[in-house]
Design an enzyme around this catalytic site. Sequence first.
Site, PDB file in Angstrom:
ATOM      1  N   CYS A 461       0.791  -1.230   0.000  1.00 43.61           N
ATOM      2  CA  CYS A 461       0.000   0.000   0.000  1.00 43.61           C
ATOM      3  C   CYS A 461       0.829   1.289   0.000  1.00 43.61           C
ATOM      4  O   CYS A 461       0.485   2.227  -0.729  1.00 43.61           O
ATOM      5  CB  CYS A 461      -1.022  -0.012   1.129  1.00 43.61           C
ATOM      6  SG  CYS A 461      -0.491  -0.754   2.660  1.00 43.61           S
ATOM      7  N   ARG A 490       8.217 -10.608   5.450  1.00 45.33           N
ATOM      8  CA  ARG A 490       7.921 -10.254   6.833  1.00 45.33           C
ATOM      9  C   ARG A 490       8.778 -11.115   7.749  1.00 45.33           C
ATOM     10  O   ARG A 490       8.873 -12.327   7.562  1.00 45.33           O
ATOM     11  CB  ARG A 490       6.430 -10.446   7.145  1.00 45.33           C
ATOM     12  CG  ARG A 490       5.563  -9.511   6.334  1.00 45.33           C
ATOM     13  CD  ARG A 490       4.093  -9.647   6.638  1.00 45.33           C
ATOM     14  NE  ARG A 490       3.321  -8.809   5.722  1.00 45.33           N
ATOM     15  CZ  ARG A 490       1.996  -8.806   5.629  1.00 45.33           C
ATOM     16  NH1 ARG A 490       1.299  -9.601   6.407  1.00 45.33           N
ATOM     17  NH2 ARG A 490       1.376  -8.031   4.770  1.00 45.33           N
ATOM     18  N   GLN A 508       0.948 -11.832  -2.978  1.00 46.05           N
ATOM     19  CA  GLN A 508      -0.504 -11.825  -2.821  1.00 46.05           C
ATOM     20  C   GLN A 508      -1.139 -11.058  -3.976  1.00 46.05           C
ATOM     21  O   GLN A 508      -0.478 -10.253  -4.632  1.00 46.05           O
ATOM     22  CB  GLN A 508      -0.906 -11.221  -1.477  1.00 46.05           C
ATOM     23  CG  GLN A 508      -0.423  -9.816  -1.231  1.00 46.05           C
ATOM     24  CD  GLN A 508      -0.692  -9.358   0.195  1.00 46.05           C
ATOM     25  OE1 GLN A 508      -0.904 -10.170   1.087  1.00 46.05           O
ATOM     26  NE2 GLN A 508      -0.666  -8.074   0.416  1.00 46.05           N
ATOM     27  N   ASP A 510      -2.709  -8.499  -4.374  1.00 53.43           N
ATOM     28  CA  ASP A 510      -2.992  -7.251  -3.676  1.00 53.43           C
ATOM     29  C   ASP A 510      -3.391  -6.172  -4.677  1.00 53.43           C
ATOM     30  O   ASP A 510      -2.790  -6.052  -5.742  1.00 53.43           O
ATOM     31  CB  ASP A 510      -1.726  -6.831  -2.924  1.00 53.43           C
ATOM     32  CG  ASP A 510      -1.998  -5.803  -1.860  1.00 53.43           C
ATOM     33  OD1 ASP A 510      -3.176  -5.544  -1.588  1.00 53.43           O
ATOM     34  OD2 ASP A 510      -1.024  -5.280  -1.302  1.00 53.43           O
ATOM     35  N   HIS A 512      -5.121  -1.925  -4.724  1.00 57.25           N
ATOM     36  CA  HIS A 512      -5.652  -0.765  -4.008  1.00 57.25           C
ATOM     37  C   HIS A 512      -6.389   0.112  -5.006  1.00 57.25           C
ATOM     38  O   HIS A 512      -5.879   0.416  -6.082  1.00 57.25           O
ATOM     39  CB  HIS A 512      -4.526   0.010  -3.330  1.00 57.25           C
ATOM     40  CG  HIS A 512      -3.826  -0.801  -2.287  1.00 57.25           C
ATOM     41  ND1 HIS A 512      -2.703  -1.554  -2.571  1.00 57.25           N
ATOM     42  CD2 HIS A 512      -4.119  -1.019  -0.978  1.00 57.25           C
ATOM     43  CE1 HIS A 512      -2.323  -2.179  -1.474  1.00 57.25           C
ATOM     44  NE2 HIS A 512      -3.167  -1.880  -0.497  1.00 57.25           N
ATOM     45  N   LYS A 593     -15.194  -1.944   7.061  1.00 54.02           N
ATOM     46  CA  LYS A 593     -14.697  -3.021   6.206  1.00 54.02           C
ATOM     47  C   LYS A 593     -15.740  -4.113   6.071  1.00 54.02           C
ATOM     48  O   LYS A 593     -16.662  -4.231   6.886  1.00 54.02           O
ATOM     49  CB  LYS A 593     -13.405  -3.603   6.771  1.00 54.02           C
ATOM     50  CG  LYS A 593     -13.553  -4.197   8.167  1.00 54.02           C
ATOM     51  CD  LYS A 593     -12.245  -4.775   8.674  1.00 54.02           C
ATOM     52  CE  LYS A 593     -12.418  -5.348  10.081  1.00 54.02           C
ATOM     53  NZ  LYS A 593     -11.205  -6.016  10.575  1.00 54.02           N
ATOM     54  N   HIS A 643      -8.496  -1.087   0.235  1.00 49.96           N
ATOM     55  CA  HIS A 643      -7.601  -2.250   0.253  1.00 49.96           C
ATOM     56  C   HIS A 643      -8.452  -3.459  -0.100  1.00 49.96           C
ATOM     57  O   HIS A 643      -9.512  -3.665   0.489  1.00 49.96           O
ATOM     58  CB  HIS A 643      -7.005  -2.478   1.642  1.00 49.96           C
ATOM     59  CG  HIS A 643      -6.223  -1.333   2.200  1.00 49.96           C
ATOM     60  ND1 HIS A 643      -4.856  -1.272   2.150  1.00 49.96           N
ATOM     61  CD2 HIS A 643      -6.624  -0.212   2.834  1.00 49.96           C
ATOM     62  CE1 HIS A 643      -4.441  -0.159   2.745  1.00 49.96           C
ATOM     63  NE2 HIS A 643      -5.505   0.503   3.165  1.00 49.96           N
TER      64      HIS A 643
END
Length: 768
Positions: A461, A490, A508, A510, A512, A593, A643
């Site tokens: 992000c 991580r 992932q 991912d 946005h 969310k 997200h």
Amino acid sequence: FFLLLIQMKSSIKINNTSKFAVHDLSSINQSSNDNNNNNNSKRVQARATKESGARMENTGHIGGSFQITENPEFLAEREAIFQRFWDQNASNIANLPDQEITVTLPDGSVKTGIAFKTTPYDIALGISRGLADNVIIAKVQYTRRLENDSIVACDQDEEHAAEATSSSDQGELWDITRPLVGDCLLKLFKFEDPEGKTVFWHSSAHVLGAALETTLGVHLTIGPALQSGFYYDAYMGDNTVSEDLLKKIDSKALDICKKKFPFQRLVLSKEQALEMFAANPFKVSLIRNKVPDGSKTTVYKCGSLIDLCMGPHIPNTGKIKAFASVKTSSTNWLGQVTNDPLQRVYGIAFPDKAMLKQWQEFQEQAKLRDHRNLGTKQELFFFHQLSPGSCFWMPHGARIYNKLIEWIRSEYWKRGYTEVITPNVFNLNLWEISGHAQHYRENMFIFDVEGQEWGMKPMNCPGHCLMFAHRLRSYRELPLRLADFGVLHRNEVSGALTGLTRVRRFQQDDAHIFCRQDQIKEEVLGALDFMRHVYTTIGMSYKLELSTRPAKALGETALWDLAESQLAEALNEFVGENNWRVNPGDGAFYGPKIDIKVFDALERIHQCATIQLDFQLPIRFDLQYKTNAEANELSFQRPVMVHRAMLGSVERMAAILTEHWGGKWPFWLSPRQAIIIPIDLKFIDYSLQVQKDIHNAKFYVDIDDSTRTLNKKVREAQLNQYNFILVIGEQEMLSGSVNVRTRDNEVKGTVTVAELIAQFQELERTKV
């Protein structure tokens, strides 16, 4: 621009989720998505280190010498202290004047009672004996509260603390034997309810703790309920829990259940709690660090066990009819290897013996489907000690991994996403801007480059915010949907690494979405439709929940109301009213969310997909777009950031799908789609030509040219989960065909190679 942002003062921190990390405030109690037991190690660390008082630091070794002792002396000493304070409290309550209260049930009916005397059990008993016997927990929402002691949690993580702080607005779980303290709305729950299971397993953890103390004399630390079951961490020096000791623990736990010990709740001052737990250095550390001077906390007693706990609990241990210790493992106090070693005992319990038997059968099925075993058996992936937590994907595993990404990428093309590529390494200044450096640093791989700190990115992000801010943006560009399959790292502690479900290196799906406020509903509907397509294709059902504004939300209430109303409208349009539920106050501080819970073939719950609104990251990066104001005016507004992820971590999804299908991959995702078996070596040349034709059509096909019998070849192909077995003999060679059978031994008959390829293409297109 960046120097200005770095200088911004903020208390924002980062919460790590199973999908990606999102920023949060250090003063805000925010829950993370805990979908399975792989998240438990971090959850436990949070329970022990995040508190309403001063932050707990590493304590080093405080446990001292230890020797296994049955019924240690501190049990009787502690019970005597408890009884003294219990009697004092009972005397104070007895002197309270009677005050009538009203209790409103979900059907609108109203019951009356006496404050500090009438319990939820009394209300249930007034309705029917059967209801009272089956209810194990209540939820109350006070409209008039006659007592409002501020209680500090010693045993809870941020999630439960958040529930406690918002209890006056959203209601709070309440022991059914605990007297009500005012007018309220009352709900009653049984074991079958999610609230019931959580409380039941929390109470079972106390039974396990009691058994550990009485049989081994351990010093208990933390013992939470899990998604399915519970555990307790205990200090016992350098000793470990053997199989023989585990049997003794089980025997004692069952004895405790049979004796129907009541759960008794008692409010204590900090000084009283320190006196009660003086023999346990870990409880003393919790009290000193988590309970501010002048504050109160609570303990619960069942049998010989007295433990720091916010509760609530089942009425008595007799509700537990089946109990079993499942496994043991080692951990450390506060999750830090420099602290004392602890033994962790996992358990499961039920209100019915048949439920335990069913659970045990389920566990056997789960073992057979364990992705770690199937991954080795099918040669999909492996891990190596020289790079722990980073998966080595072998050729067949890489086929699955790449196919998942290609599938999502093809959907991006249809759904208006723009794929981007962002760096893997950033100057730490980026994470100062986003807030990650302050509170996520220990989970990042950080190193020195020419005297400055740099870090491997743990999420995408912030990089996407830089892309948005790279140049002036116009309202005409919105919504801007940026997708990224970038590699993320991580720094998970080694003890938390678990197959593909908890790794250090992952990718992932991912993305946005930067949009205007009036585009929120449309974008959420688009993301929900994407999610439905994904999970319908892989054969998983799902449930949707809307998590709304928490007590410590940031931003204007009007903006929250707008966002929540658009999410609710989107959910109503998507699945219809009453087909989703609200989680009041469970949203992130930065926006509401939609939680998406999916169910695999074994009915296990996973939370992989997510849709989260974010009002705060655009503020931290000062993101703006030019509005459609009059030509002579220059007007800017801030975008809303969404997200979203469908698969989540590709590694974790590969693990889930391996177990969901039990290693029997559908054709479109299978790493072994077909194998050719010539019945004699004289048909090898034709078999090679067939293999070439199928390969050129972009399907995976192998040849078994061994000298084994046909039956053995076919059986091995079936065990190796080839979707189709293509047998070739003289008739097939002469007619340009193959004889087809499936891994389930269904004979399809003879088809030409061209017809076979056309069938494969249709299976690929329809994702069957």
